[in-house]
Scaffold this motif. Sequence first.
Motif, PDB file in Angstrom:
ATOM      1  N   ASP A 102       7.594  -1.406   3.619  1.00 45.27           N
ATOM      2  CA  ASP A 102       7.540  -1.448   4.913  1.00 45.27           C
ATOM      3  C   ASP A 102       5.922  -1.303   5.451  1.00 45.27           C
ATOM      4  O   ASP A 102       5.613  -1.440   6.826  1.00 45.27           O
ATOM      5  CB  ASP A 102       8.360  -0.484   5.846  1.00 45.27           C
ATOM      6  N   PHE A 103       4.853  -0.909   4.693  1.00 45.65           N
ATOM      7  CA  PHE A 103       3.610  -0.761   4.996  1.00 45.65           C
ATOM      8  C   PHE A 103       3.617   0.310   5.952  1.00 45.65           C
ATOM      9  O   PHE A 103       2.532   0.099   6.756  1.00 45.65           O
ATOM     10  CB  PHE A 103       3.220  -2.165   5.212  1.00 45.65           C
ATOM     11  N   GLY A 149       2.671  -4.255  -9.764  1.00 48.28           N
ATOM     12  CA  GLY A 149       3.591  -3.929  -9.055  1.00 48.28           C
ATOM     13  C   GLY A 149       3.514  -2.494  -8.538  1.00 48.28           C
ATOM     14  O   GLY A 149       3.009  -1.779  -9.212  1.00 48.28           O
ATOM     15  N   GLY A 150       4.047  -2.277  -7.172  1.00 43.77           N
ATOM     16  CA  GLY A 150       3.975  -1.114  -6.608  1.00 43.77           C
ATOM     17  C   GLY A 150       2.521  -0.400  -6.001  1.00 43.77           C
ATOM     18  O   GLY A 150       1.678  -1.384  -6.285  1.00 43.77           O
ATOM     19  N   VAL A 151       2.585   0.360  -5.370  1.00 41.13           N
ATOM     20  CA  VAL A 151       1.269   0.860  -4.516  1.00 41.13           C
ATOM     21  C   VAL A 151       0.677  -0.260  -4.267  1.00 41.13           C
ATOM     22  O   VAL A 151      -0.498  -0.332  -4.185  1.00 41.13           O
ATOM     23  CB  VAL A 151       0.774   1.992  -5.357  1.00 41.13           C
ATOM     24  N   ALA A 152       1.226  -1.199  -3.086  1.00 43.68           N
ATOM     25  CA  ALA A 152       0.538  -2.353  -2.966  1.00 43.68           C
ATOM     26  C   ALA A 152      -0.653  -2.087  -2.019  1.00 43.68           C
ATOM     27  O   ALA A 152      -1.792  -2.782  -2.172  1.00 43.68           O
ATOM     28  CB  ALA A 152       1.447  -3.177  -2.225  1.00 43.68           C
ATOM     29  N   SER A 153      -0.665  -1.237  -1.076  1.00 40.99           N
ATOM     30  CA  SER A 153      -1.626  -0.937   0.004  1.00 40.99           C
ATOM     31  C   SER A 153      -2.711  -0.051  -0.677  1.00 40.99           C
ATOM     32  O   SER A 153      -4.082  -0.523  -0.454  1.00 40.99           O
ATOM     33  CB  SER A 153      -1.040   0.164   1.182  1.00 40.99           C
ATOM     34  N   TYR A 154      -2.524   0.607  -1.717  1.00 40.60           N
ATOM     35  CA  TYR A 154      -3.490   1.299  -2.587  1.00 40.60           C
ATOM     36  C   TYR A 154      -4.505   0.303  -3.209  1.00 40.60           C
ATOM     37  O   TYR A 154      -5.608   0.406  -3.560  1.00 40.60           O
ATOM     38  CB  TYR A 154      -2.844   2.375  -3.609  1.00 40.60           C
TER      39      TYR A 154
END
Length: 270
Positions: A102-103, A149-154
């Motif tokens: 959901d960012f 994949g995962g922790v996209a914003s990071y």
Amino acid sequence: MSELDGKVAIVTGAASGIGRGIAERFVAEGARVVIADVQTELGEALAADLGEAAVFVATDVGDQAQVARAVDTAVETFGALDVMVNNAGRSSPLKKSLFDEDFAEFDSVMRVNLLGVMAGTRDAGRHMADHGGGAIINMASIGGILAGGGVASYRASKAAIIQFSKSAAIELAHYEIRVNCIAPGNIPTPILRSAASEEDRARLEKFEAKIRQTMRDDRPLKREGTADDVAEAALYFATDRSRYVTGTVLPVDGGTVAGKVLVRKPKPAD
């Protein structure tokens, strides 16, 4: 003579993890260090342990005024600023998939990880430009180099740090200011713990063990990396040994970004 005798450095996020390792190494090499962190108790304790060579200043790098205050503290307390290590960072929540994202913490992640680096580079650079140059070291991650994949914003924030640092290196070279990135990987620090959801924290030991094993499987060098390994890279960029090096990204990851480990089948018995 120690490699950083007479030098003054700021290390953001220095109260724990990789930042602490860098601060300790810099002091051991003769530098005076400003420990800039939001963790007041840990930061003050570290400054006390390091003695007169260190001072703590409470700093949220997502607040540009606080970053400027850290730079002012270095100059007012120690009379100079030669090395800026923009290390402070945070992870983004782990999600099962992109469809579950959901960012909600996007702004916070970008403010700390990216804006903090940009403001630190700018404010340190302003002082260094008027005082003969210096070294700026920005902490990226192999997560900003390798897709996954995962922790996209990071991952997005760390990729942006790399591009920003290269651009800053070009612009600031005129002032003899070197800007380089370190991209750690597979270094056990508290940041992975912060990426876990409440559900993950309930079974954190099993969760972390699985993540760490995946990292080991993907790493050519089999020994575990440490904060000291990253501190060694930071020391290189902080000293005259790297006087002709700028705009680079140095992975400190046991070879992970080089490629997948080749699995060799055992030779058949004669």
